[in-house]
Design an enzyme around this catalytic site. Structure first.
Site, mmCIF file in Angstrom:
data_model
loop_
_atom_site.group_PDB
_atom_site.id
_atom_site.type_symbol
_atom_site.label_atom_id
_atom_site.label_comp_id
_atom_site.label_asym_id
_atom_site.label_seq_id
_atom_site.Cartn_x
_atom_site.Cartn_y
_atom_site.Cartn_z
ATOM 1 N N MET A 34 0.968 -1.312 -0.198
ATOM 2 C CA MET A 34 -0.433 -0.059 0.013
ATOM 3 C C MET A 34 0.698 1.370 -0.054
ATOM 4 S SD MET A 34 -3.717 -0.738 2.285
ATOM 5 C CE MET A 34 -2.401 -0.642 3.800
ATOM 6 N N GLY A 35 2.011 0.807 -0.560
ATOM 7 C CA GLY A 35 2.643 2.047 -0.766
ATOM 8 C C GLY A 35 3.823 2.806 0.693
ATOM 9 N N GLY A 57 4.206 -10.197 3.474
ATOM 10 C CA GLY A 57 5.399 -10.479 5.518
ATOM 11 C C GLY A 57 4.482 -11.104 6.214
ATOM 12 N N GLN A 117 -3.426 -12.122 7.302
ATOM 13 C CA GLN A 117 -3.747 -11.743 5.892
ATOM 14 C C GLN A 117 -3.117 -12.464 4.873
ATOM 15 O OE1 GLN A 117 -3.088 -7.819 4.240
ATOM 16 N NE2 GLN A 117 -1.026 -8.437 3.847
ATOM 17 N N HIS A 122 8.859 0.878 3.205
ATOM 18 C CA HIS A 122 9.694 0.862 4.485
ATOM 19 C C HIS A 122 10.582 -0.078 4.229
ATOM 20 C CE1 HIS A 122 7.601 -2.044 6.666
ATOM 21 N NE2 HIS A 122 6.367 -1.202 6.689
ATOM 22 N N ASP A 130 1.568 -8.915 8.829
ATOM 23 C CA ASP A 130 0.212 -9.619 8.578
ATOM 24 C C ASP A 130 -0.250 -10.623 8.154
ATOM 25 O OD1 ASP A 130 -0.317 -6.743 8.183
ATOM 26 O OD2 ASP A 130 1.285 -6.659 6.736
ATOM 27 N N HIS A 180 9.240 -3.742 3.744
ATOM 28 C CA HIS A 180 8.990 -3.724 1.778
ATOM 29 C C HIS A 180 10.145 -4.210 1.065
ATOM 30 C CE1 HIS A 180 5.501 -0.305 3.567
ATOM 31 N NE2 HIS A 180 4.843 -1.660 3.445
#
Ligand code: AMP
Length: 287
Positions: free
Chosen positions: A27-28, A144, A150, A31, A147, A34
Site C-alpha cells: 500500500m506504499g 510479510g 492476511q 520502509h 500481517d 517492504h
C-alpha cells in the site's frame, strides 16, 4: 524502472517480462520491511513488479483510509534502488471502475482476531489480491509474516481457487527495540513510539512460555495485557498459523503464533511471534 498506472499498461509491459515474474503487493509508504520482500523477490525471480495501491475495500468505516500515509517520491527512489522492474500504481477508479459486484469472502479464517474488529477487511484483501494476481500474472507473490492472518487468507485463496502462483512468506523486519516496522509507525508521537515495542515484548513472552512447555494461555494473556501497558490491549491470542482460531489448550509438538493488537493513542499496532511447542514428555519406563 517502468511505472504503469493502468491495467492495460501493466499488461502490455508484463507480456515482455522475462519469467519467473514476482509480485510484491503493497500500500506504499514503503520502509525496510517492504524492501526485504522486494530483495527476496529480486533474488528469486527474473522480473519484479511492485504494486502500490491503498485499497479502499479493506478499510472499515472510521479507519484511517483518508489519512493513510503516502510518499510516492520516496517509494519510487527506494524501488529504483532495489532494481525493481515495474511499479504498478493504479488509481482507485482504475482498480474499481464500477462498484465491485463480485467479492472473494473468507469464512472461518476471518472469524477471529482481526476479522471481527475490522469488518469486511479480509474480504477486501482477498478481492484485491485476486485482482492484482490476475493483472500481473506472477509465478511468485511475496507477503510479510507481520500481517499473519492476511498471509493465511492469501494462502487459502490460492489453494481454494486453484491459482497458479507460489506464495512466499517473509519474516518480520523489526526496529532494534523489537517494534515491527509498519507504515503506520509514522503516526506515533515520541511517548507512543517508546511504548510501542511493549506489544512485541508481551507476545515474545507468551511465545517463550509456550516454547518452554507452558499451556495455561489464560494466565499468559493476563500477564501480557499488563506487560503491554501503557498500550491498550485490543486482543491477544494463540493460533495455528493456517487457522486463526484462538486455542485454549495449546497442543504439544506444534507450530503456533502468539498474535495481538494494541493501541498506542489512536494508532493500532499488530504483531505476531512464532513458537514451536515441545513434545509431550515421554512416559517414564521402568525396567
Ligand atoms: P502494507 O503496505 O502494509 O500492505 O504491506 C505490504 C506487504 O509488506 C505485506 O505483505 C506486509 O505483510 C509486508 N510487511 C509490512 N511490514 C513488514 C515488516 N515489518 N516486515 C516484513 N514484512 C512487512
Amino acid at each position: 524502472m517502468r511505472t504503469a498506472v493502468t491495467v492495460a499498461e501493466l499488461r502490455s509491459i508484463r507480456e515482455r517480462l522475462p519469467e519467473p515474474v514476482a509480485l510484491v503487493p503493497t500500500m506504499g509508504a514503503l520502509h525496510a520491511g517492504h524492501a526485504s520482500l522486494v530483495r527476496r523477490a529480486r533474488a528469486e525471480c527474473r522480473s519484479v513488479i511492485v504494486s502500490s495501491f491503498v485499497n479502499p475495500l479493506q478499510f472499515a468505516a472510521g479507519e484511517d483510509l483518508g489519512r493513510y500515509p503516502r510518499s510516492p517520491q520516496d517509494d519510487a527512489r527506494l524501488l529504483e534502488g532495489e532494481a525493481v522492474d515495474v511499479l504498478f500504481a493504479p488509481s482507485e477508479t482504475e482498480m474499481y471502475p464500477r462498484p465491485q459486484e463480485i467479492f472473494v469472502q473468507p469464512l472461518t479464517l476471518g472469524e477471529f482476531c482481526e476479522g471481527p474488529r475490522r469488518p469486511d477487511h479480509f474480504r477486501g484483501v482477498a478481492t484485491v489480491v485476486l485482482k492484482l494476481l490476475n493483472v500481473c500474472r506472477p509465478q511468485q507473490a511475496y507477503f510479510g509474516e507481520k500481517d499473519a492472518q492476511q498471509l493465511a487468507v492469501v494462502q487459502r485463496l490460492v489453494a481454494d481457487l486453484h491459482l497458479e502462483v507460489d506464495i512466499v512468506s517473509c519474516p518480520i523486519v523489526r526496529e532494534a527495540d523489537g517494534l515491527a516496522l509498519s507504515s503506520r509507525n509514522r503516526y506515533l508521537s515520541g511517548d507512543e513510539r517508546s511504548a510501542a515495542p511493549n506489544l512485541y515484548r508481551a507476545l515474545e513472552a507468551i511465545a517463550s512460555a509456550l516454547r518452554s512447555g507452558q499451556r495455561d494461555v489464560n494466565r499468559l494473556f493476563a500477564e501480557a495485557r499488563t506487560a503491554m501497558k501503557p498500550l491498550r490491549c485490543d486482543y491477544v491470542a494463540v493460533v495455528r498459523p493456517d487457522e486463526f482460531r484462538p486455542l485454549d489448550d495449546v497442543p504439544p509438538d506444534s507450530d503456533v503464533l502468539a498474535v495481538g493488537a494494541a493501541f498506542a493513542g489512536v494508532t493500532r499496532l499488530i504483531d505476531a511471534v512464532k513458537a514451536r511447542t515441545p513434545k509431550r514428555p515421554t512416559d517414564e519406563r521402568i525396567g
